[in-house]
Scaffold this motif. Structure first.
Motif, PDB file in Angstrom:
ATOM      1  N   GLY A 142       0.823  -1.203   0.000  1.00  0.00           N
ATOM      2  CA  GLY A 142       0.000   0.000   0.000  1.00  0.00           C
ATOM      3  C   GLY A 142       0.857   1.254   0.000  1.00  0.00           C
ATOM      4  N   VAL A 143       1.947   1.241   0.789  1.00  0.00           N
ATOM      5  CA  VAL A 143       2.867   2.381   0.799  1.00  0.00           C
ATOM      6  C   VAL A 143       3.556   2.511  -0.550  1.00  0.00           C
ATOM      7  CG1 VAL A 143       4.951   3.345   1.854  1.00  0.00           C
ATOM      8  CG2 VAL A 143       3.226   2.248   3.289  1.00  0.00           C
ATOM      9  N   LEU A 144       3.986   1.379  -1.120  1.00  0.00           N
ATOM     10  CA  LEU A 144       4.634   1.431  -2.436  1.00  0.00           C
ATOM     11  C   LEU A 144       3.686   1.976  -3.501  1.00  0.00           C
ATOM     12  CD1 LEU A 144       6.721  -1.876  -2.670  1.00  0.00           C
ATOM     13  CD2 LEU A 144       7.523   0.432  -2.191  1.00  0.00           C
ATOM     14  N   ALA A 145       2.383   1.685  -3.348  1.00  0.00           N
ATOM     15  CA  ALA A 145       1.406   2.186  -4.315  1.00  0.00           C
ATOM     16  C   ALA A 145       1.371   3.709  -4.319  1.00  0.00           C
ATOM     17  CB  ALA A 145       0.021   1.632  -4.001  1.00  0.00           C
ATOM     18  N   LEU A 146       1.617   4.314  -3.160  1.00  0.00           N
ATOM     19  CA  LEU A 146       1.628   5.774  -3.072  1.00  0.00           C
ATOM     20  C   LEU A 146       2.812   6.380  -3.827  1.00  0.00           C
ATOM     21  CD1 LEU A 146       0.748   6.157   0.736  1.00  0.00           C
ATOM     22  CD2 LEU A 146      -0.801   6.321  -1.224  1.00  0.00           C
ATOM     23  N   LEU A 147       3.849   5.558  -4.076  1.00  0.00           N
ATOM     24  CA  LEU A 147       5.055   6.057  -4.738  1.00  0.00           C
ATOM     25  C   LEU A 147       5.017   5.871  -6.249  1.00  0.00           C
ATOM     26  CD1 LEU A 147       7.480   4.596  -2.098  1.00  0.00           C
ATOM     27  CD2 LEU A 147       7.270   7.029  -2.602  1.00  0.00           C
ATOM     28  N   GLY A 148       4.026   5.111  -6.739  1.00  0.00           N
ATOM     29  CA  GLY A 148       3.862   4.938  -8.181  1.00  0.00           C
ATOM     30  C   GLY A 148       5.088   4.352  -8.845  1.00  0.00           C
ATOM     31  N   SER A 149       5.491   4.946  -9.953  1.00  0.00           N
ATOM     32  CA  SER A 149       6.578   4.408 -10.772  1.00  0.00           C
ATOM     33  C   SER A 149       7.962   4.701 -10.210  1.00  0.00           C
ATOM     34  CB  SER A 149       6.488   4.986 -12.190  1.00  0.00           C
ATOM     35  OG  SER A 149       6.629   6.397 -12.154  1.00  0.00           O
ATOM     36  N   ARG A 150       8.044   5.390  -9.075  1.00  0.00           N
ATOM     37  CA  ARG A 150       9.356   5.661  -8.491  1.00  0.00           C
ATOM     38  C   ARG A 150      10.027   4.383  -8.000  1.00  0.00           C
ATOM     39  NH1 ARG A 150      10.811  10.749  -8.025  1.00  0.00           N
ATOM     40  NH2 ARG A 150      12.566  10.074  -6.747  1.00  0.00           N
ATOM     41  N   VAL A 151       9.241   3.332  -7.781  1.00  0.00           N
ATOM     42  CA  VAL A 151       9.792   2.060  -7.309  1.00  0.00           C
ATOM     43  C   VAL A 151       9.653   1.028  -8.425  1.00  0.00           C
ATOM     44  CG1 VAL A 151       9.625   0.240  -5.581  1.00  0.00           C
ATOM     45  CG2 VAL A 151       9.143   2.615  -4.939  1.00  0.00           C
ATOM     46  N   PRO A 152      10.752   0.422  -8.877  1.00  0.00           N
ATOM     47  CA  PRO A 152      10.661  -0.565  -9.963  1.00  0.00           C
ATOM     48  C   PRO A 152       9.867  -1.798  -9.547  1.00  0.00           C
ATOM     49  CG  PRO A 152      12.871  -0.551  -9.000  1.00  0.00           C
ATOM     50  CD  PRO A 152      12.138   0.612  -8.413  1.00  0.00           C
ATOM     51  N   THR A 153       9.235  -2.432 -10.510  1.00  0.00           N
ATOM     52  CA  THR A 153       8.426  -3.623 -10.233  1.00  0.00           C
ATOM     53  C   THR A 153       9.264  -4.728  -9.601  1.00  0.00           C
ATOM     54  OG1 THR A 153       6.953  -3.114 -12.081  1.00  0.00           O
ATOM     55  CG2 THR A 153       6.943  -5.373 -11.289  1.00  0.00           C
ATOM     56  N   SER A 154      10.549  -4.803  -9.956  1.00  0.00           N
ATOM     57  CA  SER A 154      11.412  -5.859  -9.410  1.00  0.00           C
ATOM     58  C   SER A 154      11.484  -5.785  -7.885  1.00  0.00           C
ATOM     59  CB  SER A 154      12.820  -5.748  -9.995  1.00  0.00           C
ATOM     60  OG  SER A 154      13.418  -4.510  -9.629  1.00  0.00           O
ATOM     61  N   LEU A 155      11.454  -4.573  -7.323  1.00  0.00           N
ATOM     62  CA  LEU A 155      11.486  -4.434  -5.867  1.00  0.00           C
ATOM     63  C   LEU A 155      10.152  -4.845  -5.242  1.00  0.00           C
ATOM     64  CD1 LEU A 155      13.499  -1.199  -4.959  1.00  0.00           C
ATOM     65  CD2 LEU A 155      14.070  -3.588  -4.492  1.00  0.00           C
ATOM     66  N   LYS A 156       9.055  -4.601  -5.963  1.00  0.00           N
ATOM     67  CA  LYS A 156       7.756  -5.050  -5.467  1.00  0.00           C
ATOM     68  C   LYS A 156       7.695  -6.571  -5.459  1.00  0.00           C
ATOM     69  CE  LYS A 156       5.515  -0.880  -7.265  1.00  0.00           C
ATOM     70  NZ  LYS A 156       4.522  -0.324  -8.224  1.00  0.00           N
ATOM     71  N   VAL A 157       8.283  -7.193  -6.498  1.00  0.00           N
ATOM     72  CA  VAL A 157       8.343  -8.653  -6.542  1.00  0.00           C
ATOM     73  C   VAL A 157       9.222  -9.174  -5.405  1.00  0.00           C
ATOM     74  CG1 VAL A 157       9.119 -10.632  -7.911  1.00  0.00           C
ATOM     75  CG2 VAL A 157       7.927  -8.720  -9.019  1.00  0.00           C
ATOM     76  N   PHE A 158      10.366  -8.515  -5.179  1.00  0.00           N
ATOM     77  CA  PHE A 158      11.262  -8.893  -4.079  1.00  0.00           C
ATOM     78  C   PHE A 158      10.536  -8.809  -2.743  1.00  0.00           C
ATOM     79  CE2 PHE A 158      13.956  -7.079  -0.687  1.00  0.00           C
ATOM     80  CZ  PHE A 158      14.819  -8.147  -0.471  1.00  0.00           C
ATOM     81  N   LEU A 159       9.825  -7.715  -2.508  1.00  0.00           N
ATOM     82  CA  LEU A 159       9.093  -7.532  -1.255  1.00  0.00           C
ATOM     83  C   LEU A 159       7.999  -8.588  -1.103  1.00  0.00           C
ATOM     84  CD1 LEU A 159       8.435  -5.936   1.300  1.00  0.00           C
ATOM     85  CD2 LEU A 159       7.056  -4.386  -0.110  1.00  0.00           C
ATOM     86  N   THR A 160       7.290  -8.883  -2.196  1.00  0.00           N
ATOM     87  CA  THR A 160       6.231  -9.895  -2.148  1.00  0.00           C
ATOM     88  C   THR A 160       6.799 -11.265  -1.807  1.00  0.00           C
ATOM     89  OG1 THR A 160       4.941  -8.675  -3.797  1.00  0.00           O
ATOM     90  CG2 THR A 160       4.374 -10.983  -3.455  1.00  0.00           C
TER      91      THR A 160
END
Length: 408
Positions: A142-160
């Protein structure tokens, strides 16, 4: 025929993208439910709020139905995600498991050690050592969603992937360390039901109804056995087939596991977890003293999440990368990895759940645990968001593709 099909496939979001988007949206709803719980618990409605949670519906009160019943569905979804990712997803190979796996291990060990350091001399509170060990994937995304494209998808996958691994660790901790007096007969009945579920899988049964009926019986026996009832959800998940029907043998998305996961995800993200958050996050600040705010239990939980997760996740990941065992997530910098490590300190759902188990009969200690979780999670979320907001992003050189380049 080929061109329209290709165009359609390009328009359809991936399963992973759907998962990340739904989890992020669910995290925002969870934030709202937690804030609402705090408002209600400190309003004229507080008496009705706490009385309703203690009111009995059949053999259990409302809070127990939520924590033992609804959360079994949450753990069912967690188990499905773990099985899917390990057999057919981001954790399907050792190379993919390496970085999030080592980071998750460090991210569970360091918070527990910090908690133990603060509570070593108090056997009553030492039982809560696992409270800061888990990451809340919904809140963090949810926090990453607030940052939009500033965070690469690879980091979202890593976090997941990291959150899924430490969810598995939390499930094992609950099963081993937070189990009450055991009923041998009910354990035997639960074991027999599990064998029946495995038999359904081995016989190639692909209809979900038989699994769900046996799963309900399994939950009942586990509830009475002394093992926490939510473990039944994970056991059931591991028996759900991942293979598809003979009519579509190559379509893994048509498997019973994928179908059940798809049906459950929205209900869990937008109903079950918000209800859990609303029921468990309510802390009345009336009468809370500075002693409670700075008590060793409160500080152990808060600093375990804020400092322990940062040190454990980032330290383990950085060492793994430095030793050449894994690469920095594609398109990410080390500063962004540091920011995501801070977000791992958001431990809301699973931390609250373990806290309620650890101090089930001590409301005062439960209140301190909630204060520590809320304080540590909010600080970790704000710090992670602020760092990721200003963190430099990787910019590939002209003519080069995106590749992992560490950047402090």
């Amino acid at each position: 025929m080929t061109a329209p099909a290709t165009l359609l496939n390009r328009r359809l979001p991936s399963v992973l993208r759907n998962f990340l988007d739904n989890s992020a949206s669910g995290g925002l709803v969870l934030m709202a439910s937690a804030v609402l719980a705090l408002i209600v618990a400190n309003s004229p409605l507080s008496g009705a709020y706490f009385a309703a949670l203690k009111s009995y519906i059949g053999p259990l009160n409302l809070l127990h139905w939520i924590n033992d019943g609804l959360m079994a569905v949450f753990f069912l979804l967690v188990g499905l995600e773990i099985k899917r990712e390990v057999l057919d997803g981001q954790l399907s190979t050792w190379s993919r498991r390496m970085l999030p796996g080592i980071a998750a291990a460090g991210g569970m060990a360091a918070p527990a050690l910090i908690f133990v350091a603060f509570n070593w001399n108090d056997p009553n509170t030492l039982r809560g050592w696992a409270i800061p060990a888990a990451t809340d994937i919904a809140f963090a995304l949810g926090v990453l969603a607030l940052l939009g494209s500033r965070v690469p998808t690879s980091l979202k996958v890593f976090l997941t992937a990291l959150a899924i691994i430490d969810d598995l660790g939390a499930v094992l901790i609950i099963a081993v360390f937070y189990t009450g007096d055991l009923s041998v007969m009910d354990l035997g009945l639960a074991g027999a039901t599990t064998l029946a579920l495995v038999a359904l899988n081995r016989m190639g049964v692909l209809r979900l109804l038989p699994y769900m009926l046996l799963g309900a019986a399994l939950w009942f026996f586990v509830l009475r056995s002394g093992v926490h009832a939510t473990i039944a959800g994970v056991v059931l998940a591991f028996t759900i087939p991942l293979r598809a029907a003979p009519a579509a043998p190559d379509d893994r998305k048509a498997s019973p596991l994928h179908r059940l996961e798809h049906h459950l995800h929205t209900w869990v993200a937008f109903l079950i977890i918000p209800i859990f958050g609303f029921a468990n996050a309510g802390v009345s600040f009336a009468g809370i003293t500075s002693e409670a705010l700075f008590d060793h239990l409160t500080l152990g939980v808060a600093l375990g999440l804020l400092v322990g997760k940062l040190v454990g996740v980032f330290g383990s990941a950085a060492l793994t990368i430095r030793l050449g065992l894994a690469d920095v997530p594609m398109g990410a910098t080390m500063t962004q990895l540091l920011g995501v490590s801070l977000l791992c300190g958001i431990g809301f759902t699973m931390s609250l759940f373990i806290g309620m188990l650890a101090f089930a009969n001590d409301p005062l200690l439960q209140e301190e645990v909630k204060i520590g979780i809320l304080g540590g999670s909010v600080l970790a979320g704000l710090a992670g968001w602020a760092l990721l907001r200003v963190a430099p992003r990787e910019i590939p050189a002209p003519g080069e593709g995106r590749r992992p380049v560490p950047q402090a």
